[in-house]
Motif scaffolding. Structure first.
Motif, mmCIF file in Angstrom:
data_model
loop_
_atom_site.group_PDB
_atom_site.id
_atom_site.type_symbol
_atom_site.label_atom_id
_atom_site.label_comp_id
_atom_site.label_asym_id
_atom_site.label_seq_id
_atom_site.Cartn_x
_atom_site.Cartn_y
_atom_site.Cartn_z
ATOM 1 N N PRO A 85 1.133 -1.149 -0.006
ATOM 2 C CA PRO A 85 -0.009 0.038 -0.067
ATOM 3 C C PRO A 85 0.924 1.465 -0.148
ATOM 4 O O PRO A 85 0.469 2.213 -0.611
ATOM 5 C CB PRO A 85 -0.946 0.018 1.156
ATOM 6 C CG PRO A 85 -0.860 -1.549 1.475
ATOM 7 C CD PRO A 85 0.378 -2.172 1.074
ATOM 8 N N ALA A 86 1.850 1.178 0.867
ATOM 9 C CA ALA A 86 2.718 2.439 0.917
ATOM 10 C C ALA A 86 3.361 2.854 -0.603
ATOM 11 O O ALA A 86 3.575 3.951 -1.014
ATOM 12 C CB ALA A 86 3.844 2.278 1.957
ATOM 13 N N ILE A 87 3.670 1.744 -1.272
ATOM 14 C CA ILE A 87 4.567 1.911 -2.757
ATOM 15 C C ILE A 87 3.431 2.337 -3.521
ATOM 16 O O ILE A 87 3.521 3.238 -4.275
ATOM 17 C CB ILE A 87 5.121 0.463 -3.003
ATOM 18 C CG1 ILE A 87 6.288 0.297 -2.189
ATOM 19 C CG2 ILE A 87 5.516 0.753 -4.525
ATOM 20 C CD1 ILE A 87 6.849 -1.225 -2.371
ATOM 21 N N LEU A 88 2.130 2.006 -3.736
ATOM 22 C CA LEU A 88 1.069 2.241 -4.435
ATOM 23 C C LEU A 88 0.618 3.637 -4.019
ATOM 24 O O LEU A 88 0.557 4.272 -4.995
ATOM 25 C CB LEU A 88 -0.037 1.310 -4.511
ATOM 26 C CG LEU A 88 0.271 -0.011 -5.039
ATOM 27 C CD1 LEU A 88 -0.965 -1.079 -4.804
ATOM 28 C CD2 LEU A 88 0.661 0.036 -6.438
ATOM 29 N N ASP A 89 0.599 4.077 -2.774
ATOM 30 C CA ASP A 89 0.050 5.348 -2.293
ATOM 31 C C ASP A 89 0.998 6.353 -2.451
ATOM 32 O O ASP A 89 0.776 7.397 -3.061
ATOM 33 C CB ASP A 89 -0.501 5.284 -1.099
ATOM 34 C CG ASP A 89 -1.931 4.309 -1.147
ATOM 35 O OD1 ASP A 89 -2.572 4.227 -2.004
ATOM 36 O OD2 ASP A 89 -2.232 3.729 0.096
ATOM 37 N N GLU A 90 2.135 6.269 -1.916
ATOM 38 C CA GLU A 90 3.293 7.260 -1.897
ATOM 39 C C GLU A 90 4.016 7.113 -3.362
ATOM 40 O O GLU A 90 4.103 8.451 -3.931
ATOM 41 C CB GLU A 90 4.159 7.146 -0.863
ATOM 42 C CG GLU A 90 3.461 6.990 0.639
ATOM 43 C CD GLU A 90 4.206 6.824 1.600
ATOM 44 O OE1 GLU A 90 5.620 7.112 1.660
ATOM 45 O OE2 GLU A 90 3.766 6.318 2.684
ATOM 46 N N HIS A 91 4.385 6.236 -3.795
ATOM 47 C CA HIS A 91 5.214 6.250 -5.017
ATOM 48 C C HIS A 91 4.389 6.194 -6.320
ATOM 49 O O HIS A 91 4.503 7.282 -6.972
ATOM 50 C CB HIS A 91 6.341 5.071 -5.107
ATOM 51 C CG HIS A 91 7.353 4.953 -5.903
ATOM 52 N ND1 HIS A 91 8.655 4.636 -5.929
ATOM 53 C CD2 HIS A 91 7.392 5.951 -6.935
ATOM 54 C CE1 HIS A 91 9.459 4.813 -6.787
ATOM 55 N NE2 HIS A 91 8.739 5.735 -7.525
ATOM 56 N N GLY A 93 1.355 6.653 -6.469
ATOM 57 C CA GLY A 93 0.057 7.756 -6.727
ATOM 58 C C GLY A 93 0.829 8.972 -6.572
ATOM 59 O O GLY A 93 0.150 9.968 -7.358
ATOM 60 N N LYS A 94 1.885 9.259 -5.670
ATOM 61 C CA LYS A 94 2.106 10.897 -5.540
ATOM 62 C C LYS A 94 3.617 10.921 -5.990
ATOM 63 O O LYS A 94 4.072 12.249 -5.998
ATOM 64 C CB LYS A 94 2.429 11.014 -4.106
ATOM 65 C CG LYS A 94 0.726 10.822 -3.387
ATOM 66 C CD LYS A 94 0.817 11.477 -2.000
ATOM 67 C CE LYS A 94 -0.541 11.382 -1.454
ATOM 68 N NZ LYS A 94 -0.630 11.116 0.121
ATOM 69 N N GLY A 95 4.226 9.902 -6.411
ATOM 70 C CA GLY A 95 5.557 9.904 -7.398
ATOM 71 C C GLY A 95 6.929 10.430 -6.344
ATOM 72 O O GLY A 95 8.058 10.780 -6.841
ATOM 73 N N LYS A 96 6.667 9.681 -5.051
ATOM 74 C CA LYS A 96 7.380 9.988 -4.080
ATOM 75 C C LYS A 96 7.974 8.542 -3.567
ATOM 76 O O LYS A 96 7.446 7.907 -3.036
ATOM 77 C CB LYS A 96 7.072 10.565 -2.870
ATOM 78 C CG LYS A 96 6.867 12.336 -3.305
ATOM 79 C CD LYS A 96 6.299 13.139 -1.975
ATOM 80 C CE LYS A 96 6.292 14.449 -2.124
ATOM 81 N NZ LYS A 96 5.422 15.140 -1.020
ATOM 82 N N PRO A 97 9.402 8.037 -3.696
ATOM 83 C CA PRO A 97 9.979 6.883 -3.425
ATOM 84 C C PRO A 97 9.533 6.744 -1.781
ATOM 85 O O PRO A 97 9.545 7.636 -1.136
ATOM 86 C CB PRO A 97 11.287 6.983 -3.613
ATOM 87 C CG PRO A 97 11.541 7.669 -4.789
ATOM 88 C CD PRO A 97 10.413 8.818 -4.503
#
Lengths: 109, 109
Positions: A85-91, A93-97
């Motif tokens: 979920p963190a990889i999908l939402d932050e990276h 979804g928002k472009g931030k590793p």
């Protein structure tokens, strides 16, 4: 079809039983692949908008499962299903590793 | 080990004999994978400087073998062993996608 925005490469390499070297496949990468695909569907991504592809051995077998996010070339090590979920939402979804997952630490970075 | 400068992903998917859909594996991608690795060695690249990895199905099966060069996200279709020197010399060596191979045409680009 438009070019995928992101391409998530997941090592799914396995080794014969008893092989001395660990493998991402044995460390749970088939489940990861499914979790990434399910997570994309749940978030409403269209098929092909973000590609998820299993791969042969990527190299850092001791630190698997290894997941690479392109075009950013961000390498995640020891990825667990709980990290998806963190990889999908932050990276994705928002472009931030995802810094808490220590991206690219496999390269000493 | 430093992070790879380029990562060449080659679809090596195969299908059972008689399957109606073509596959990159049947279209020669195992030979391509070897040709890329040999070509890198011949050009003096260090192991890991440019990664070459086989992958599961990438999608455009009718236009295989498919080869993707990251981090540029350049998709090459219908790649032949004879195309490998151009990709290694022009793209990997000089950073310029090989226009004569119509990169990204699979996306209509």
């Amino acid at each position: 079809m438009p070019k995928p925005k992101y391409h998530i490469i997941i090592c799914t390499n396995t080794r014969p039983p008893g092989h001395p070297k660990p493998s991402c496949g044995a460390a749970g990468s088939p489940g990861l692949l499914m979790t990434f695909n399910m997570g994309l569907m749940e978030r409403g991504y269209q098929p092909g908008e973000v590609l998820v592809t299993g791969s042969a051995c990527l190299g850092p077998c001791e630190q698997g499962p290894t997941v690479v996010v392109y075009p950013d070339a961000t390498w995640y090590s020891q990825v667990k299903e709980a990290d998806v979920p963190a990889i999908l939402d932050e990276h994705i979804g928002k472009g931030k590793p995802v810094e808490k997952l220590k991206p690219n630490s496999v390269w000493g970075g």
